[in-house]
Scaffold this motif. Structure first.
Motif, PDB file in Angstrom:
ATOM      1  N   PHE A 275     128.454 107.817  56.883  1.00 13.04           N
ATOM      2  CA  PHE A 275     127.561 108.181  55.798  1.00 13.04           C
ATOM      3  C   PHE A 275     128.263 108.102  54.443  1.00 13.04           C
ATOM      4  CE2 PHE A 275     125.400 110.277  59.387  1.00 13.04           C
ATOM      5  CZ  PHE A 275     124.132 109.734  59.205  1.00 13.04           C
ATOM      6  N   LYS A 276     129.549 108.377  54.419  1.00 15.83           N
ATOM      7  CA  LYS A 276     130.290 108.258  53.162  1.00 15.83           C
ATOM      8  C   LYS A 276     130.257 106.826  52.650  1.00 15.83           C
ATOM      9  CE  LYS A 276     133.536 112.112  53.750  1.00 15.83           C
ATOM     10  NZ  LYS A 276     134.961 112.511  53.858  1.00 15.83           N
ATOM     11  N   THR A 277     130.282 105.875  53.573  1.00  8.81           N
ATOM     12  CA  THR A 277     130.260 104.469  53.191  1.00  8.81           C
ATOM     13  C   THR A 277     128.840 103.978  52.967  1.00  8.81           C
ATOM     14  OG1 THR A 277     132.268 104.048  54.457  1.00  8.81           O
ATOM     15  CG2 THR A 277     130.903 102.141  53.895  1.00  8.81           C
ATOM     16  N   PHE A 278     127.906 104.426  53.803  1.00 10.63           N
ATOM     17  CA  PHE A 278     126.560 103.853  53.807  1.00 10.63           C
ATOM     18  C   PHE A 278     125.673 104.348  52.682  1.00 10.63           C
ATOM     19  CE2 PHE A 278     122.110 104.656  55.000  1.00 10.63           C
ATOM     20  CZ  PHE A 278     121.657 103.352  55.067  1.00 10.63           C
ATOM     21  N   TRP A 279     125.920 105.512  52.137  1.00  9.77           N
ATOM     22  CA  TRP A 279     124.901 106.151  51.314  1.00  9.77           C
ATOM     23  C   TRP A 279     124.502 105.305  50.106  1.00  9.77           C
ATOM     24  CZ3 TRP A 279     124.158 107.842  46.385  1.00  9.77           C
ATOM     25  CH2 TRP A 279     125.256 107.840  45.534  1.00  9.77           C
ATOM     26  N   THR A 280     125.413 104.491  49.552  1.00  6.61           N
ATOM     27  CA  THR A 280     125.056 103.630  48.421  1.00  6.61           C
ATOM     28  C   THR A 280     123.980 102.632  48.822  1.00  6.61           C
ATOM     29  OG1 THR A 280     127.285 103.818  47.496  1.00  6.61           O
ATOM     30  CG2 THR A 280     125.929 101.990  46.731  1.00  6.61           C
ATOM     31  N   ALA A 281     124.150 101.988  49.973  1.00  3.16           N
ATOM     32  CA  ALA A 281     123.123 101.066  50.468  1.00  3.16           C
ATOM     33  C   ALA A 281     121.833 101.825  50.749  1.00  3.16           C
ATOM     34  CB  ALA A 281     123.613 100.361  51.733  1.00  3.16           C
ATOM     35  N   GLY A 282     121.953 103.066  51.214  1.00  2.00           N
ATOM     36  CA  GLY A 282     120.771 103.875  51.472  1.00  2.00           C
ATOM     37  C   GLY A 282     119.981 104.163  50.208  1.00  2.00           C
ATOM     38  N   VAL A 283     120.685 104.438  49.118  1.00  2.00           N
ATOM     39  CA  VAL A 283     120.008 104.695  47.839  1.00  2.00           C
ATOM     40  C   VAL A 283     119.277 103.443  47.363  1.00  2.00           C
ATOM     41  CG1 VAL A 283     120.376 105.196  45.396  1.00  2.00           C
ATOM     42  CG2 VAL A 283     121.551 106.551  47.119  1.00  2.00           C
ATOM     43  N   VAL A 284     119.934 102.297  47.496  1.00  2.00           N
ATOM     44  CA  VAL A 284     119.302 101.037  47.085  1.00  2.00           C
ATOM     45  C   VAL A 284     118.064 100.770  47.935  1.00  2.00           C
ATOM     46  CG1 VAL A 284     119.602  98.534  46.917  1.00  2.00           C
ATOM     47  CG2 VAL A 284     121.455 100.060  46.237  1.00  2.00           C
ATOM     48  N   ALA A 285     118.163 100.970  49.233  1.00  2.00           N
ATOM     49  CA  ALA A 285     117.014 100.764  50.116  1.00  2.00           C
ATOM     50  C   ALA A 285     115.891 101.737  49.774  1.00  2.00           C
ATOM     51  CB  ALA A 285     117.438 100.942  51.579  1.00  2.00           C
ATOM     52  N   PHE A 286     116.253 102.989  49.518  1.00  2.00           N
ATOM     53  CA  PHE A 286     115.271 104.032  49.216  1.00  2.00           C
ATOM     54  C   PHE A 286     114.508 103.714  47.943  1.00  2.00           C
ATOM     55  CE2 PHE A 286     113.863 108.180  47.673  1.00  2.00           C
ATOM     56  CZ  PHE A 286     113.367 108.770  48.827  1.00  2.00           C
ATOM     57  N   THR A 287     115.189 103.198  46.946  1.00  2.00           N
ATOM     58  CA  THR A 287     114.547 102.952  45.647  1.00  2.00           C
ATOM     59  C   THR A 287     113.867 101.588  45.577  1.00  2.00           C
ATOM     60  OG1 THR A 287     116.675 102.165  44.775  1.00  2.00           O
ATOM     61  CG2 THR A 287     116.107 104.470  44.391  1.00  2.00           C
ATOM     62  N   SER A 288     114.439 100.583  46.232  1.00  2.00           N
ATOM     63  CA  SER A 288     113.863  99.237  46.149  1.00  2.00           C
ATOM     64  C   SER A 288     112.761  99.005  47.173  1.00  2.00           C
ATOM     65  CB  SER A 288     114.950  98.176  46.350  1.00  2.00           C
ATOM     66  OG  SER A 288     115.434  98.195  47.681  1.00  2.00           O
ATOM     67  N   GLU A 289     112.771  99.808  48.263  1.00  2.00           N
ATOM     68  CA  GLU A 289     111.792  99.668  49.348  1.00  2.00           C
ATOM     69  C   GLU A 289     111.804  98.257  49.935  1.00  2.00           C
ATOM     70  OE1 GLU A 289     107.900 101.376  48.415  1.00  2.00           O
ATOM     71  OE2 GLU A 289     108.811 102.271  46.643  1.00  2.00           O
ATOM     72  N   SER A 290     112.994  97.667  50.017  1.00  2.00           N
ATOM     73  CA  SER A 290     113.124  96.313  50.554  1.00  2.00           C
ATOM     74  C   SER A 290     114.328  96.241  51.470  1.00  2.00           C
ATOM     75  CB  SER A 290     113.255  95.288  49.419  1.00  2.00           C
ATOM     76  OG  SER A 290     113.553  94.012  49.935  1.00  2.00           O
ATOM     77  N   SER A 291     114.076  96.142  52.772  1.00  2.00           N
ATOM     78  CA  SER A 291     115.182  96.004  53.723  1.00  2.00           C
ATOM     79  C   SER A 291     115.909  94.692  53.513  1.00  2.00           C
ATOM     80  CB  SER A 291     114.650  96.078  55.164  1.00  2.00           C
ATOM     81  OG  SER A 291     114.061  97.318  55.428  1.00  2.00           O
ATOM     82  N   ILE A 292     115.147  93.619  53.292  1.00  2.00           N
ATOM     83  CA  ILE A 292     115.751  92.310  53.084  1.00  2.00           C
ATOM     84  C   ILE A 292     116.536  92.281  51.783  1.00  2.00           C
ATOM     85  CG2 ILE A 292     115.227  89.866  52.655  1.00  2.00           C
ATOM     86  CD1 ILE A 292     112.919  90.090  54.581  1.00  2.00           C
ATOM     87  N   GLY A 293     115.956  92.846  50.719  1.00  2.00           N
ATOM     88  CA  GLY A 293     116.643  92.841  49.435  1.00  2.00           C
ATOM     89  C   GLY A 293     117.912  93.673  49.432  1.00  2.00           C
ATOM     90  N   THR A 294     118.026  94.603  50.383  1.00  2.00           N
ATOM     91  CA  THR A 294     119.207  95.470  50.442  1.00  2.00           C
ATOM     92  C   THR A 294     120.335  94.846  51.256  1.00  2.00           C
ATOM     93  OG1 THR A 294     117.671  97.344  50.372  1.00  2.00           O
ATOM     94  CG2 THR A 294     119.932  97.865  50.888  1.00  2.00           C
TER      95      THR A 294
END
Length: 521
Positions: A275-294
Motif C-alpha cells: 500500500f505504501k507503493t500503490f497508493w499513488t496509482a490508487g489516487v490517480v485511478a480514483f480521480t481519473s476513473e480510468s483503469s486503462i488510463g492509470t
C-alpha cells in the motif's frame, strides 16, 4: 457574480495552485507522492468553495486524461512485445499468463461474494419506492459469441483508435511469440535483429513520453478532484445513500482485507509495504476513473516496488480489462440484489449464488467494452431476467461509486502483479521493503538477477551450456540485450516502462544519475 465570472475566478485560483505545486517541486524538491497528496486536498477545497463552477478547472484533467489514454495503446504494444521477447522462454510466459488470469478472476469472485453477503445483510432495496423511468434507454449488450470474437484483433488501426486494449495485447503477444520462434536459429536471429532494435527503441521513446505525461499527475488530480466534488448533488444521493455505503464497504473489504490476505498467504510478504507503493496509482485511478488510463502510473509504482518491467506491464495491461473486481464484481451484484429486494422477489440461496457465477462470467465476457460497469450490470440483469431499468435508478451515485470501483480494479491488478512476480522468484524484496531506492539503472540489475536465477543449480548450468552450443541465444538474459544498447545517448533501458519521478520538474526533467551504473553480477 455570474456563473461565467465564478468559473474564471476558479480557473485563476487553480493556476496559482498549479504554480505552487511547481515551486514545491523546484524549490523544495517535494517528491511526486507528496505533491499528489497535496493536490488531492487542494482539489477537495476547490470543489467545495467553487461548487458548480469548475467547468474551466475540469478542462485540465480532461486534457490529461485524453493524452494519457492516447499513449496507452502504443505503450502496451511496444512494451509487451519487448517484454515477451526478453522473456525468451515460452514456458515462463505460459506460467505468468495462467497465474495472472487465475488471480484476476479470483479477485472478481471474492468481490462478488462479499458484495452479495453485505447486500443481503443490509437488506439493500427493501421497501424502496421508486417509479421506473419511462425514458430509460437500455444499453446494448453484445452477444456472448460476438464478445468473444471481438476480443481478437481485426483491424489493428481500428482497435488502436478505439482504445480496445485486449485485441492489441493479443496482437502484441502473437508478434512476440513469433519473434521468439523465428529466432531459433542463427540465421533467424540475424534476420530479426533490426526488428528487435526497433521495438526496444520504440519502448524507450514511449516510456519517456509516458513519464513526461505522468509527471503532470498532481495537476490533473487537483483538477479532477475539484470537478468531482463540485458536481456532486447531495439531495439526489440521499435515497441511495445505503447503496453507496454498502458499495464502499464491500470495496474496502476487498481492497484492505481480501487482497492483502492473498498477497501475504501466497508470498509471505508484508502487505503494508504494497500500500505504501500503490497508493499513488490508487489516487490517480480514483480521480481519473480510468483503469486503462492509470496503467502507466501503475507500472511505474510496481517497478518501484521491485516488480520487473515485463511482468508489471503484462499484468497491469491485462488486469485493466479482465476480472475487474469493482466494475464486474461489486457493482453488478449490488444492483442485482437491489432490484430483487425492491421488487419483493423471493430468491433462494442457490439463485443468489448464481448471481455471483454470472458476475464472474460477465467479467470475462465484457472485456474491452466501453462503459464497463454499466455493461456488466446490464449483462447480469439480462442473464438473470431482472428489469434493466433499475440500473438507471442508481445513476446519481454511479460516478461516486465509479471512483472506488476503478481504484479497486487497479489495486487488484497491482496486487496480482506482485504475487506473480514473487511466485516467479523475480520480485526485488529490497525495493519492495523500501530498503533501497529505485533508480533507472536498477532495471539492468533486476534483469541480470533474473538471468542468474534462471541458470542457478547444476542442472540449469548444463542446460544453459547445451543451449548456447545449439544457438540458444533466444533465452539469453535481457540484461545482456540491454547492455548491448548502451550506445543510446539517453542511457535508458529498453525494458523500462517508467522511472522515478521524484525529482522531475513537471515531468520533463531528465533523471539525474546518482552515480555510475553498477555492474551486474
Amino acid at each position: 457574480m455570474s456563473d461565467v465570472t465564478l468559473n474564471w475566478v476558479a480557473l485563476g485560483v487553480t493556476v496559482v495552485l498549479f504554480a505552487g505545486l511547481g515551486l514545491l517541486s523546484v524549490k523544495k524538491k517535494a517528491g511526486f507522492t507528496s505533491r499528489v497528496l497535496l493536490a488531492t486536498v487542494l482539489g477537495i477545497g476547490m470543489g467545495v468553495i467553487f461548487k458548480g463552477h469548475t467547468d474551466y478547472v475540469a478542462a485540465f484533467g480532461t486534457v490529461w486524461s485524453n493524452v494519457i489514454s492516447a499513449i496507452v495503446v502504443p505503450l502496451l504494444l511496444f512494451s509487451i512485445i519487448a517484454s515477451i521477447t526478453n522473456l525468451g522462454e515460452s514456458i515462463r510466459l505460459k506460467n505468468i499468463g495462467i497465474k495472472t488470469v487465475f488471480l484476476l478472476l479470483l479477485n472478481t469472485f471474492t468481490a462478488a461474494a462479499i458484495t452479495l453477503a453485505l447486500s443481503l445483510a443490509f437488506g439493500i432495496g427493501k421497501g424502496f419506492q421508486y417509479t421506473l423511468p419511462t425514458d430509460y434507454q437500455q444499453r446494448e449488450v453484445p452477444a456472448v459469441l460476438d464478445t468473444i470474437v471481438n476480443l481478437f484483433p481485426t483491424n489493428l488501426a481500428a482497435n488502436w483508435s478505439e482504445n480496445q486494449v485486449v485485441p492489441v495485447v493479443i496482437f502484441a503477444i502473437l508478434v512476440a511469440v513469433s519473434y521468439n520462434a523465428a529466432g531459433a536459429t542463427d540465421k533467424g536471429r540475424a534476420a530479426i535483429a533490426p526488428f528487435k532494435a526497433f521495438i526496444d527503441a520504440g519502448n524507450v521513446v514511449l516510456s519517456r513520453a509516458t513519464q513526461i505525461v505522468v509527471g503532470f499527475t498532481p495537476y490533473a488530480v487537483l483538477s479532477l478532484i475539484a470537478a468531482a466534488v463540485s458536481g456532486s448533488d447531495v439531495a439526489a444521493l440521499l435515497p441511495l445513500l445505503v447503496v453507496l455505503v454498502v458499495a464502499y464497504i464491500a470495496m474496502a473489504l476487498q481492497l484492505f482485507v481480501v487482497q492483502p490476505l492473498v498477497l501475504a498467504g501466497v508470498t509471505r510478504l508484508n502487505p503494508v509495504y504494497f500500500f505504501k507503493t500503490f497508493w499513488t496509482a490508487g489516487v490517480v485511478a480514483f480521480t481519473s476513473e480510468s483503469s486503462i488510463g492509470t496503467i502507466p502510473v501503475t507500472v511505474r509504482q510496481l517497478r518501484g516496488a521491485g516488480v520487473p518491467g515485463d511482468i508489471a506491464s503484462f499484468v497491469a495491461g491485462l488486469g485493466a480489462n479482465l476480472g475487474m473486481p469493482g466494475c464486474a464484481g461489486v457493482w453488478p451484484v449490488l444492483l442485482a440484489v437491489f432490484a430483487v429486494n425492491a421488487q419483493g422477489l423471493d430468491y433462494s440461496p442457490a439463485q443468489y449464488g448464481f448471481l455471483v457465477v454470472l458476475a464472474l462470467l460477465v467479467s470475462i465476457g465484457t472485456v474491452g467494452v466501453p462503459g464497463t460497469a454499466t455493461i456488466t450490470a446490464t449483462s447480469l440483469f439480462a442473464a438473470a431476467g431482472l428489469p434493466i431499468p433499475f440500473i438507471a435508478i442508481t445513476q446519481p451515485i454511479s460516478q461516486i461509486v465509479d471512483m472506488g470501483r476503478t481504484a479497486l480494479n487497479v489495486a487488484g491488478a497491482a496486487n496480482t502483479a506482485v504475487v506473480v512476480a514473487a511466485s516467479e522468484k523475480q520480485l526485488d524484496e529490497d525495493l519492495y521493503y523500501l530498503r533501497k531506492e529505485f533508480v533507472e539503472e536498477d532495471e539492468d540489475a533486476i534483469e541480470a538477477a533474473r538471468g542468474a536465477a534462471g541458470r542457478s543449480g547444476e542442472h540449469a548450468t548444463i542446460e544453459a551450456k547445451d543451449s548456447a552450443a545449439q544457438g540458444g541465444a533466444v533465452s539469453t538474459s535481457a540484461a545482456s540485450v540491454f547492455a548491448s544498447t548502451s550506445s543510446n545517448p539517453l542511457d535508458f533501458t529498453p525494458g523500462a516502462v517508467l522511472a522515478g519521478q521524484g525529482e522531475d520538474l513537471c515531468g520533463v526533467r531528465l533523471p539525474v544519475k546518482s552515480g555510475s551504473a553498477g555492474s551486474a553480477e
